[in-house]
Write an enzyme that holds these catalytic residues in place. Sequence first.
Site, PDB file in Angstrom:
ATOM      1  N   ASN A 141      -4.101   9.360  -7.004  1.00 48.39           N
ATOM      2  CA  ASN A 141      -2.998  10.402  -6.911  1.00 48.39           C
ATOM      3  C   ASN A 141      -1.496   9.623  -6.686  1.00 48.39           C
ATOM      4  OD1 ASN A 141      -4.100  13.104  -6.853  1.00 48.39           O
ATOM      5  ND2 ASN A 141      -5.070  12.241  -4.936  1.00 48.39           N
ATOM      6  N   ASP A 150       0.787  -1.230  -0.196  1.00 48.70           N
ATOM      7  CA  ASP A 150      -0.016   0.025   0.073  1.00 48.70           C
ATOM      8  C   ASP A 150       0.932   1.164   0.034  1.00 48.70           C
ATOM      9  OD1 ASP A 150      -2.466   1.556   0.635  1.00 48.70           O
ATOM     10  OD2 ASP A 150      -1.618   2.119   2.423  1.00 48.70           O
ATOM     11  N   SER A 170      -5.811   5.213  -4.214  1.00 48.84           N
ATOM     12  CA  SER A 170      -5.565   6.402  -4.427  1.00 48.84           C
ATOM     13  C   SER A 170      -5.437   6.803  -6.345  1.00 48.84           C
ATOM     14  CB  SER A 170      -4.349   7.169  -3.849  1.00 48.84           C
ATOM     15  OG  SER A 170      -4.028   8.356  -4.213  1.00 48.84           O
ATOM     16  N   ASP A 220      -1.427  -0.546   5.963  1.00 42.69           N
ATOM     17  CA  ASP A 220      -1.777   0.015   7.287  1.00 42.69           C
ATOM     18  C   ASP A 220      -3.121   0.361   7.551  1.00 42.69           C
ATOM     19  OD1 ASP A 220      -2.043   2.079   5.379  1.00 42.69           O
ATOM     20  OD2 ASP A 220      -2.165   3.447   6.911  1.00 42.69           O
ATOM     21  N   ARG A 272     -12.005   7.829  -2.632  1.00 41.40           N
ATOM     22  CA  ARG A 272     -12.321   9.300  -2.091  1.00 41.40           C
ATOM     23  C   ARG A 272     -13.591   9.515  -1.889  1.00 41.40           C
ATOM     24  NH1 ARG A 272     -10.288  12.959  -6.574  1.00 41.40           N
ATOM     25  NH2 ARG A 272      -8.404  11.788  -6.327  1.00 41.40           N
ATOM     26  N   ASP A 292       0.055   5.010   0.793  1.00 36.29           N
ATOM     27  CA  ASP A 292      -0.346   6.234   1.750  1.00 36.29           C
ATOM     28  C   ASP A 292      -0.415   5.354   3.230  1.00 36.29           C
ATOM     29  OD1 ASP A 292      -0.950   8.132  -0.026  1.00 36.29           O
ATOM     30  OD2 ASP A 292      -2.969   7.390  -0.537  1.00 36.29           O
ATOM     31  N   GLY A 345      -7.443   3.392   3.140  1.00 30.76           N
ATOM     32  CA  GLY A 345      -7.687   2.356   2.273  1.00 30.76           C
ATOM     33  C   GLY A 345      -8.896   2.526   1.297  1.00 30.76           C
TER      34      GLY A 345
HETATM   35  C1  BG6 Z   1      -5.893   5.417   0.080  1.00 25.30           C
HETATM   36  C2  BG6 Z   1      -6.021   6.219   1.165  1.00 25.30           C
HETATM   37  O1  BG6 Z   1      -4.439   5.081  -0.249  1.00 25.30           O
HETATM   38  O2  BG6 Z   1      -6.409   6.478  -1.000  1.00 25.30           O
HETATM   39  C3  BG6 Z   1      -7.502   6.686   1.689  1.00 25.30           C
HETATM   40  O3  BG6 Z   1      -5.566   5.098   2.383  1.00 25.30           O
HETATM   41  C4  BG6 Z   1      -7.817   7.537   0.377  1.00 25.30           C
HETATM   42  O4  BG6 Z   1      -7.383   7.447   2.607  1.00 25.30           O
HETATM   43  C5  BG6 Z   1      -7.540   6.859  -0.863  1.00 25.30           C
HETATM   44  O5  BG6 Z   1      -9.404   7.982   0.699  1.00 25.30           O
HETATM   45  C6  BG6 Z   1      -8.098   7.643  -2.295  1.00 25.30           C
HETATM   46  O6  BG6 Z   1      -7.112   8.584  -2.257  1.00 25.30           O
HETATM   47  P1  BG6 Z   1      -6.992   9.925  -3.397  1.00 25.30           P
HETATM   48  O7  BG6 Z   1      -5.778  10.233  -3.596  1.00 25.30           O
HETATM   49  O8  BG6 Z   1      -7.737   9.104  -4.803  1.00 25.30           O
HETATM   50  O9  BG6 Z   1      -8.098  10.635  -2.959  1.00 25.30           O
HETATM   51 MG    MG Z   2      -2.698   3.059   3.640  1.00 24.16          MG
END
Ligand code: BG6
Ligand code: MG
Length: 208
Positions: free
Chosen positions: A117, A8, A115, A169, A48, A10, A45
């Site tokens: 991002n 993972d 994510s 995590d 969004r 983040d 995890g």
């Molecule tokens: C996960 C995070 O990796 O990505 C979450 O643990 C988050 O908290 C999810 O909501 C989506 O992320 P993003 O960057 O696409 O908004």
């Molecule tokens: Mg995480």
Amino acid sequence: MMKSFIFDLDGVIVHTDHYHYLGWKKLADRLGIYFDERINNKCRGVSRMESLAIVLGKRAVDFTPDELISLAAEKNEYYRSLLQEMSAGDVSDDVLRTLKELKKRGHKLAIGSSSKNAGVILERCRLTDYFDAVADGTHISHSKPDPEVFLKAAGFLGEQPADCIVVEDAVAGIQSGRAAGMYTVAIGDAVKSGIADRNIAKLSDLLL
Ligand code: BG6
Ligand code: MG
């Protein structure tokens, strides 16, 4: 059989989990909604839009679908501004040492993140080249605890799920790894779930 590692991102490789917290906290404060670390842990995890539903709680029904999309965009804009400050210096020595040593030992490494991002974070932190594959929120329709992202990462690596080790995590991430049929390792908040095959205190414990 040499195992492959699917990490993972983040909260495991970098501490963007704290930036997610700051982003949601800012939005919640503006809307007058209570938000704390305990609620933030439920967002680990998950996607969004699902995170937004957790943050809004009972207030979610007050917003139209278009308003929900613009609230998520507002949080993401602030979150992205925090990501712009990130650099290679945001990766701990412990994480770097672990990735280098696992590669040296011949393991394939991948990212399995919900994510959208992930790509920008890996680039800003100069981590892209450490990973043989990246499966992220842009590749999936179901976020953790669904196994999709980890199965996608295994597919990108050309590995069978049983030959992959997931490092997470998030409780939802451990559930996801288990549902994918992978060996699971919990770090940070996920340790409390008690459902991972192994708990570690720091990433370099993987080398032991
Ligand atoms: C996960 C995070 O990796 O990505 C979450 O643990 C988050 O908290 C999810 O909501 C989506 O992320 P993003 O960057 O696409 O908004
Ligand atoms: Mg995480």
